[in-house]
Design a protein around this motif. Structure first.
Motif, PDB file in Angstrom:
ATOM      1  N   LEU A  55      34.915  47.565  31.699  1.00 21.72           N
ATOM      2  CA  LEU A  55      33.585  47.429  32.309  1.00 21.72           C
ATOM      3  C   LEU A  55      33.559  47.988  33.721  1.00 21.72           C
ATOM      4  O   LEU A  55      32.557  48.575  34.144  1.00 21.72           O
ATOM      5  N   SER A  56      34.650  47.831  34.449  1.00 21.49           N
ATOM      6  CA  SER A  56      34.708  48.341  35.816  1.00 21.49           C
ATOM      7  C   SER A  56      34.698  49.861  35.843  1.00 21.49           C
ATOM      8  O   SER A  56      34.029  50.472  36.690  1.00 21.49           O
ATOM      9  N   VAL A  57      35.421  50.487  34.931  1.00 24.66           N
ATOM     10  CA  VAL A  57      35.421  51.953  34.868  1.00 24.66           C
ATOM     11  C   VAL A  57      34.030  52.464  34.503  1.00 24.66           C
ATOM     12  O   VAL A  57      33.547  53.449  35.085  1.00 24.66           O
ATOM     13  N   LEU A  58      33.362  51.804  33.573  1.00 24.91           N
ATOM     14  CA  LEU A  58      31.986  52.186  33.240  1.00 24.91           C
ATOM     15  C   LEU A  58      31.059  52.030  34.443  1.00 24.91           C
ATOM     16  O   LEU A  58      30.214  52.886  34.706  1.00 24.91           O
ATOM     17  N   ALA A  59      31.226  50.940  35.177  1.00 22.77           N
ATOM     18  CA  ALA A  59      30.372  50.700  36.347  1.00 22.77           C
ATOM     19  C   ALA A  59      30.605  51.751  37.430  1.00 22.77           C
ATOM     20  O   ALA A  59      29.650  52.202  38.073  1.00 22.77           O
ATOM     21  N   ILE A  60      31.858  52.161  37.619  1.00 29.42           N
ATOM     22  CA  ILE A  60      32.142  53.203  38.622  1.00 29.42           C
ATOM     23  C   ILE A  60      31.441  54.495  38.234  1.00 29.42           C
ATOM     24  O   ILE A  60      30.815  55.160  39.074  1.00 29.42           O
TER      25      ILE A  60
END
Length: 131
Positions: A55-60
């Motif tokens: 989820l963090s990679v998608l958010a970045i």
């Protein structure tokens, strides 16, 4: 890139780093168990840090894109990340059958990073549509 997007990216990077930090420590039957987001050996916790990383990679990636509907998708993704880190905080800090874990700072830093990222998504200005 706006200041809130940069702060949001840094906060999400903190969530990624915290997935590898210790979340809780338990002393059970003479064994010293250290649990992280990606290492739940000896427990039924699983590896919830992997979803935090995804989820963090998608958010970045979405923080880097300037589009109105993409920023709305980022609201959902970071909101889910916030809910997931809160769930992890509840899961890793609860007592079971008289054994209470010692919560570590990585667990709380992960939640704080997701909370800051969510605030950054809320306060990021959406681009004006030209009509």
């Amino acid at each position: 890139m706006s200041r809130t997007a940069i702060i949001g990216i840094l906060a999400v990077l903190l969530v990624i780093v915290c997935a590898f930090l210790p979340w809780s420590v338990v002393d059970v039957e003479g064994r010293h168990l250290v649990f992280t987001g990606v290492n739940g050996t000896g427990s039924n916790y699983g590896e919830p840090g992997r979803l935090c990383i995804i989820l963090s990679v998608l958010a970045i990636g979405i923080f880097l894109v300037k589009n109105k509907w993409v920023s709305r998708v980022n609201l959902f993704i970071v909101g889910f990340l916030l809910a997931w880190t809160f769930r992890n905080m509840l899961l890793y800090s609860r007592c079971e059958m008289g054994d209470c874990p010692q919560s570590q700072p990585g667990l709380y830093l992960s939640f704080a990073g997701a909370l800051v990222a969510f605030a950054c998504v809320l306060f990021t200005r959406s681009p004006k549509s030209s009509k």
